[in-house]
Design a protein around this motif. Structure first.
Motif, PDB file in Angstrom:
ATOM      1  N   GLU A 137      11.839  -2.109 -11.768  1.00 22.53           N
ATOM      2  CA  GLU A 137      10.653  -1.710 -12.794  1.00 22.53           C
ATOM      3  C   GLU A 137      10.649  -2.988 -13.431  1.00 22.53           C
ATOM      4  O   GLU A 137      11.793  -3.894 -13.366  1.00 22.53           O
ATOM      5  N   GLY A 141       6.213   3.412 -14.706  1.00 21.73           N
ATOM      6  CA  GLY A 141       7.136   2.949 -13.570  1.00 21.73           C
ATOM      7  C   GLY A 141       6.446   3.957 -12.595  1.00 21.73           C
ATOM      8  O   GLY A 141       5.842   4.046 -12.101  1.00 21.73           O
ATOM      9  N   SER A 200       6.690  -1.478 -10.656  1.00 18.21           N
ATOM     10  CA  SER A 200       7.172  -0.834 -10.207  1.00 18.21           C
ATOM     11  C   SER A 200       7.217  -2.118  -8.730  1.00 18.21           C
ATOM     12  O   SER A 200       5.625  -2.615  -8.178  1.00 18.21           O
ATOM     13  N   TRP A 208      13.083   1.100  -5.468  1.00 16.83           N
ATOM     14  CA  TRP A 208      11.780   0.668  -6.580  1.00 16.83           C
ATOM     15  C   TRP A 208      12.976   0.341  -8.146  1.00 16.83           C
ATOM     16  O   TRP A 208      13.458   0.767  -9.029  1.00 16.83           O
TER      17      TRP A 208
END
Length: 343
Positions: free
Chosen positions: A259, A301, A209, A257
């Motif tokens: 992934e 993640g 991430s 964030w």
């Protein structure tokens, strides 16, 4: 042939220990038999009528292996232990201390069961068999070869080693189960999670991430002006002046964030370092200039990483409370048990 070698190793090991014990002088010859060399089924203690056998105590004390390691590192001290009454008393005291620890362990396991912690013998045996199976496979050993190694570690058989593993597994389940039961109320805030992650950053190679900020452009006409603003006034100023993303412009261009693999065009960020600015990167929305803020998250993640950190921090707080509980409350709980010791 392997069985013959195994028996030879075992006989040699036992002979060394027996000869060492026989070399003790200056006190009753019966004393070692009574304490340092008890019959396996001798009851060394009982807790509410439940016995602890000398075999289990000997397995946990592992005195023969301890003596051999002492001999390897300090032969003078080894000789002193096995040639004087004071040395003998020292070994007896060591064994007695292990017995006290063993009693505490059994009480903790019982307390855990009383509070609903699952300490199932069948599950524990399954865990041990799986653990040993993986250990043998990793080291390319069969069971006979591993048992020969176990003999050199002070155990009389693989069964005794399994007895040791069983106790350790029970105690682990009991300890963590009691912690969760007694201190389930412990909570960790989002701020504590963020603080931990900031203090323990994950590098790009171990991350799944990445936290990104961006400037979205319709075209690259003003690209030089954008980078000049970034260099001279900072990324935030460039976001406010040039970004066409209404959703993030007033939040420093924060994309949150991302992934790995979700937006493949942005995966190039995983080759960068925190603070790097990269781009322009063309997508169907336009041209993006990205600022890499930080990396985090493992295989599953950022969301899972947050939960993992939360659990780590919760366990740390629980451990502090657990240490206090062992000092103050556990003796009170233990006092409720009928404990009888043979020495």
């Amino acid at each position: 042939m392997k069985n013959l070698k195994m028996k030879k190793i075992k006989r040699t090991f036992i002979l060394i220990v027996v000869l060492s014990l026989l070399s003790i002088t200056g006190f009753s010859a019966e004393a070692p038999v009574d304490i340092l060399d008890l019959e396996p089924d001798f009851i060394v203690a009982s807790i509410n009528g439940e016995p602890i056998t000398a075999q289990l105590l000997d397995v946990e004390t592992n005195l023969p292996f301890t003596l051999l390691k002492i001999k390897e590192t300090n032969e003078g001290f080894y000789e002193l232990l096995l040639s004087s009454e004071a040395g003998y008393d020292f070994l007896v005291d060591y064994k007695r201390r292990v017995l006290y620890t063993l009693v505490d362990a059994m009480v903790l396991v019982d307390l855990a069961k009383q509070r609903g912690v699952m300490v199932n013998d069948g599950d524990i045996k399954g865990y041990i068999n799986t653990f040993l199976g993986e250990l043998l496979a990793t080291n390319n050993l069969n069971e006979d070869e591993f048992e020969q190694y176990i003999l050199t570690q002070g155990y009389n058989s693989l069964a005794e080693y399994k007895m040791h593993l069983e106790l350790q597994r029970k105690l682990t389940l009991a300890n963590f189960g009691l912690m969760d039961t007694l201190f389930d109320y412990v909570q960790i805030s989002d701020g504590e999670v963020a603080e931990y992650m900031a203090a323990n950053p994950v590098d790009n190679t171990n991350s799944n991430s990445v936290h990104l900020y961006h400037i979205l452009l319709n075209d690259t006409t003003n690209i030089n002006a954008v980078f000049n603003t970034i260099n001279n006034e900072g990324f935030d100023a460039a976001v406010l002046q040039y970004s066409r993303d209404d959703l993030t412009r007033n939040n420093h261009g924060d994309l949150g964030w991302i992934e790995r693999g979700v937006f493949k065009d942005f995966d190039t960020a995983f080759d960068q370092n925190p603070g790097d600015v990269i781009g322009p990167i063309k997508t169907e929305l336009g041209y993006h200039i990205l600022r890499v803020a930080e990396f985090s998250g493992g295989e599953f993640g950022q969301s899972q990483a947050n939960e993992d950190v939360r659990m780590i921090l919760k366990r740390e707080k629980q451990l502090t409370l657990w240490e206090d509980w062992l000092k103050v409350e556990f003796p009170k709980e233990k006092a409720k048990y009928n404990i009888e010791l043979s020495f």
